[in-house]
Scaffold this motif. Structure first.
Motif, PDB file in Angstrom:
ATOM      1  N   ARG A   1       0.785  -1.104   0.015  1.00  0.00           N
ATOM      2  CA  ARG A   1      -0.190   0.061   0.069  1.00  0.00           C
ATOM      3  C   ARG A   1       0.842   1.397   0.079  1.00  0.00           C
ATOM      4  O   ARG A   1       1.954   1.113   0.505  1.00  0.00           O
ATOM      5  N   VAL A   2       0.271   2.382  -0.467  1.00  0.00           N
ATOM      6  CA  VAL A   2       1.149   3.671  -0.622  1.00  0.00           C
ATOM      7  C   VAL A   2       0.476   4.831   0.240  1.00  0.00           C
ATOM      8  O   VAL A   2      -0.874   4.884   0.102  1.00  0.00           O
ATOM      9  N   ALA A   3       1.340   5.574   0.967  1.00  0.00           N
ATOM     10  CA  ALA A   3       0.700   6.742   1.493  1.00  0.00           C
ATOM     11  C   ALA A   3       1.924   7.643   1.572  1.00  0.00           C
ATOM     12  O   ALA A   3       3.019   7.330   2.202  1.00  0.00           O
ATOM     13  N   LYS A   4       1.741   8.945   1.128  1.00  0.00           N
ATOM     14  CA  LYS A   4       2.513  10.177   1.068  1.00  0.00           C
ATOM     15  C   LYS A   4       3.769   9.747   0.300  1.00  0.00           C
ATOM     16  O   LYS A   4       4.905   9.967   0.997  1.00  0.00           O
ATOM     17  N   GLY A   5       3.979   9.110  -0.678  1.00  0.00           N
ATOM     18  CA  GLY A   5       5.013   8.714  -1.227  1.00  0.00           C
ATOM     19  C   GLY A   5       5.888   7.518  -0.660  1.00  0.00           C
ATOM     20  O   GLY A   5       6.911   7.112  -1.279  1.00  0.00           O
ATOM     21  N   ILE A   6       5.433   6.814   0.277  1.00  0.00           N
ATOM     22  CA  ILE A   6       6.049   5.741   0.714  1.00  0.00           C
ATOM     23  C   ILE A   6       5.199   4.731   0.657  1.00  0.00           C
ATOM     24  O   ILE A   6       4.003   4.390   0.896  1.00  0.00           O
ATOM     25  N   ALA A   7       5.705   3.304  -0.015  1.00  0.00           N
ATOM     26  CA  ALA A   7       5.118   2.067  -0.180  1.00  0.00           C
ATOM     27  C   ALA A   7       5.490   1.088   0.951  1.00  0.00           C
ATOM     28  O   ALA A   7       6.786   1.088   1.360  1.00  0.00           O
ATOM     29  N   GLU A   8       4.440   0.586   1.535  1.00  0.00           N
ATOM     30  CA  GLU A   8       4.743  -0.414   2.687  1.00  0.00           C
ATOM     31  C   GLU A   8       4.575  -1.840   1.958  1.00  0.00           C
ATOM     32  O   GLU A   8       3.331  -2.145   1.449  1.00  0.00           O
ATOM     33  N   VAL A   9       5.506  -2.690   1.888  1.00  0.00           N
ATOM     34  CA  VAL A   9       5.205  -4.102   1.723  1.00  0.00           C
ATOM     35  C   VAL A   9       4.636  -4.621   2.662  1.00  0.00           C
ATOM     36  O   VAL A   9       5.303  -4.878   3.836  1.00  0.00           O
ATOM     37  N   ILE A  10       3.188  -5.260   2.368  1.00  0.00           N
ATOM     38  CA  ILE A  10       2.746  -5.929   3.823  1.00  0.00           C
ATOM     39  C   ILE A  10       2.991  -7.301   3.861  1.00  0.00           C
ATOM     40  O   ILE A  10       3.009  -7.985   4.944  1.00  0.00           O
ATOM     41  N   SER A  11       2.934  -8.000   2.496  1.00  0.00           N
ATOM     42  CA  SER A  11       3.183  -9.687   2.667  1.00  0.00           C
ATOM     43  C   SER A  11       3.694 -10.117   1.298  1.00  0.00           C
ATOM     44  O   SER A  11       3.354  -9.462   0.194  1.00  0.00           O
ATOM     45  N   LEU A  12       4.052 -11.239   1.384  1.00  0.00           N
ATOM     46  CA  LEU A  12       4.239 -12.229   0.396  1.00  0.00           C
ATOM     47  C   LEU A  12       3.638 -13.503   0.289  1.00  0.00           C
ATOM     48  O   LEU A  12       3.843 -14.018   1.318  1.00  0.00           O
ATOM     49  N   GLU A  13       2.670 -13.793  -0.419  1.00  0.00           N
ATOM     50  CA  GLU A  13       1.708 -14.857  -0.445  1.00  0.00           C
ATOM     51  C   GLU A  13       2.282 -15.774  -1.518  1.00  0.00           C
ATOM     52  O   GLU A  13       2.618 -15.306  -2.749  1.00  0.00           O
ATOM     53  N   GLN A  14       2.331 -16.911  -1.174  1.00  0.00           N
ATOM     54  CA  GLN A  14       2.593 -18.188  -2.367  1.00  0.00           C
ATOM     55  C   GLN A  14       1.481 -18.573  -2.964  1.00  0.00           C
ATOM     56  O   GLN A  14       0.446 -18.720  -2.537  1.00  0.00           O
TER      57      GLN A  14
END
Length: 161
Positions: free
Chosen positions: A148-161
């Motif tokens: 997700r993205v907020a104020k120019g920063i992307a936060e990687v939340i999870s990696l699903e297989q």
């Protein structure tokens, strides 16, 4: 039809008009040198050199050389000559960090790879000003990477297989 991110993600074009790897059948790809155009009996021919194909093999499509991805140092280009610049800062949630760590033996550069892709903001252009906190996903290797993205920063939340 595909929606290339570089065209804003809203515009669709035919898959053969793009460099998309998602094609309806397995065809070979080669980087070749363009050596000229000639006309013979009211037909146009493109002359190419360096193809790793058998003489007489049909050439289905021609794409421009792109230096940052095709990587042939002595080649000349006239299309998309520079690498795309990073648009987003990328951080990883604790959960994503743990998941990356689980696969560090198989994919030692996984975090760097994800960071480079997400930093280029692969969201469709129409979504770039979208509501903060909206979740996006992209398939990388064997993972569905959620961020997700907020104020120019992307936060990687999870990696699903």
């Amino acid at each position: 039809r595909v929606r290339p991110p570089r065209l804003g993600g809203n515009k669709t074009i035919g898959v053969f008009a793009s460099r998309s790897p998602y094609r309806p059948n397995p065809i070979g790809l080669s980087v070749v040198q363009f050596s000229g155009i000639r006309k013979h009996k009211n037909r146009l021919f493109l002359d190419i050199k360096g193809a790793d194909i058998i003489d007489g093999t049909p050439v289905l499509d021609i794409k421009p050389y792109i230096p940052y991805s095709d990587s042939i140092p002595q080649a000349a280009a006239g299309y998309a000559e520079r690498s795309p610049e990073a648009k987003l800062q990328v951080m990883f949630s604790d959960q994503a960090q743990k998941q990356i760590q689980q696969f560090s033996n198989k994919y030692p550069q996984l975090e760097t790879f994800i960071r480079q892709v997400i930093a280029q903001d692969p969201r469709p252009a129409y979504a770039c000003d979208d509501e903060p906190g909206k979740q996006y996903g992209v398939k990388l290797l064997e993972f569905d990477v959620q961020w997700r993205v907020a104020k120019g920063i992307a936060e990687v939340i999870s990696l699903e297989q």
